[in-house]
Design a protein around this motif. Structure first.
Motif, PDB file in Angstrom:
ATOM      1  N   GLU A 104       1.678   6.223   3.659  1.00  0.00           N
ATOM      2  CA  GLU A 104       0.878   5.274   3.929  1.00  0.00           C
ATOM      3  C   GLU A 104       1.035   4.750   5.247  1.00  0.00           C
ATOM      4  OE1 GLU A 104      -0.458   0.920   2.140  1.00  0.00           O
ATOM      5  OE2 GLU A 104       1.076   2.315   0.972  1.00  0.00           O
ATOM      6  N   GLU A 105       2.400   4.624   5.721  1.00  0.00           N
ATOM      7  CA  GLU A 105       2.736   4.151   7.061  1.00  0.00           C
ATOM      8  C   GLU A 105       2.213   5.106   7.905  1.00  0.00           C
ATOM      9  OE1 GLU A 105       3.348   1.148   7.702  1.00  0.00           O
ATOM     10  OE2 GLU A 105       3.550   0.419   5.498  1.00  0.00           O
ATOM     11  N   THR A 112       0.104   7.419   7.827  1.00  0.00           N
ATOM     12  CA  THR A 112      -1.461   7.554   8.040  1.00  0.00           C
ATOM     13  C   THR A 112      -2.037   6.345   8.747  1.00  0.00           C
ATOM     14  OG1 THR A 112      -1.358   8.713   5.991  1.00  0.00           O
ATOM     15  CG2 THR A 112      -3.646   7.989   6.685  1.00  0.00           C
ATOM     16  N   ALA A 113      -1.494   5.293   8.583  1.00  0.00           N
ATOM     17  CA  ALA A 113      -1.988   3.972   9.249  1.00  0.00           C
ATOM     18  C   ALA A 113      -1.762   4.280  10.763  1.00  0.00           C
ATOM     19  CB  ALA A 113      -1.130   2.877   8.581  1.00  0.00           C
TER      20      ALA A 113
END
Length: 411
Positions: free
Chosen positions: A214-215, A217-218
């Motif tokens: 998630e990090e 991809t952000a």
């Protein structure tokens, strides 16, 4: 910044099509500005490439430029200045083998990247992960069983850092991204060069892996995971990991998941080939050396299955210490189970896709960087041209950075 160059009479490899095209190639400001016939010199460096073969500069997608020893636990005790001098030597030798770009899979940082980009350090362009993320007792935990303390100070040249729990993994990923990491590396399974984990273990919970993904991809980056077994590979791919390092013990489900998620597999059989022969000489412990056979035998079979299944295969070596001299041998090892053109694609176009530089690196096309190797013999017919680094020229960003003794006609 870059240099101006004109390659005349080039037979250059169209990697996508698997054929040679004939043309002149002009590089301006370090990038390919024109490909055509009968281009006229405009004051730039000129190389007559008649009767030569021109390929894109090579990309190694799994190196450790700071790993001057196979004893990675001991590496963390070295002075960072001492490690830096080793790194400079190792990177210069990589460039001489035709690797104009590398992806560092743990250890390199923004200082190495910036020094190379500014011309202070002779070597390949570096795409780095910073420190790999590992659970306690995971593949990047260098402590033997009897040691409790672990100094994770940024200035210590460990290849990894420990992070346990979703919040800690999220913070560690954000911190490596803050420092400019091009990708996040996590340890999702056991490894060879680590003291307390087993090859067949899985590492990190699914929620921890998902937090790292998630990090990344952000930040428009991605996660790559160290994993050998089908069990560790499959859970990582399902959690959103884009790349798998090693994969020697993958299973049929792994092949399906690679295709489903369009993920990348970076195998590195040469490191086990070298560890089996020379690992103990360069610092690998007897206990870790005994792990090598388990992954070497499975690697050949896995590579063949992955190629047959049409998986995105990228070239990687993962060599440690003095064994890094064998970096190019991976070409010969892969050519035992893959056609030469597909081995070359793994070190050019497919590699560029993995590092998110498709069309910029690993190809000869207008707008791409002026990175080339030039050879006298055809690597498609004789892979030893690459595995033995029989290179007449290595060119990076339009600058000739290495010539063979026989190379002439530069003016």
């Amino acid at each position: 910044m870059g240099n101006d160059l004109l390659l005349k009479n080039a037979s250059y490899l169209n990697v996508a099509e698997g054929r040679y095209d004939k043309a002149d190639i002009r590089v301006s400001g370090g990038a390919i500005a024109d490909i055509g016939s009968d281009l006229k010199a405009e004051g730039e460096t000129v190389i007559d490439a008649v009767n030569k073969f021109v390929l894109p500069g090579l990309i190694d997608c799994h190196v450790h430029v700071t790993a001057a020893t196979a004893d990675l636990g001991q590496l963390g005790e070295w002075s960072p200045y001492y490690v830096a001098f080793h790194t400079a030597k190792l990177m210069g030798e990589m460039l001489d083998r035709g690797f104009t770009t590398v992806r560092d899979a743990a250890g390199a940082d923004f200082g190495i990247h910036d020094a190379q980009a500014e011309g202070l350090l002779r070597g390949p362009k570096v795409f780095f992960a910073g420190k790999a993320l590992s659970q306690t007792g995971g593949h990047a935990d260098p402590r033997p069983r009897g040691r409790q303390a672990y100094d994770a100070c940024y200035c210590h040249p460990h290849i990894g850092r420990l992070a346990d729990g979703v919040d800690a993994v999220r913070q560690a990923a954000r911190d490596e991204l803050r420092k400019g990491a091009h990708h996040i590396k996590i340890m999702a399974g056991g490894g060879v060069a680590s003291p307390t984990d087993r090859i067949d273990s899985t590492q990190y919970s699914l929620s921890e892996i998902e937090a790292a993904v998630e990090e990344a991809t952000a930040a428009n980056r991605y996660v790559t995971a160290h994993a050998y077994t089908g069990r560790s590979i499959n859970r990582a791919l399902r959690a959103g990991v884009r790349g798998i390092e090693h994969g020697n013990l993958l299973d049929d489900e792994s092949l399906e998941l690679f295709k489903e998620y369009n993920a990348f597999l970076t195998m590195n059989l040469v490191t086990y080939w070298a560890l089996e022969r020379e690992g103990r000489k360069f610092g690998l412990s007897q206990e870790n050396w005994e792990k090598v056979a388990a992954v070497l035998d499975g690697g050949y079979e896995a590579l063949g299955k992955a190629h047959e299944a049409g998986i995105n295969l990228t070239y990687g070596t993962d060599l440690l210490g003095g064994m890094q001299v064998h970096q190019a041998e991976e070409f010969a090892i892969r050519a035992k189970v893959m056609p030469p053109i597909d081995v070359i694609r793994s070190a050019t176009t497919t590699a560029a896709s993995l590092i998110q530089r498709e069309g910029e690196l690993g190809t000869i096309a207008v707008g791409a960087r002026g990175d080339f190797i030039i050879t006298t013999d055809d690597p498609l017919k004789d892979i030893t041209v690459l595995s033995q680094s029989k290179l007449d020229y290595v060119i990076q960003d339009g600058a000739v950075v290495k010539t063979a003794n026989t190379a002439t006609a530069v003016r």
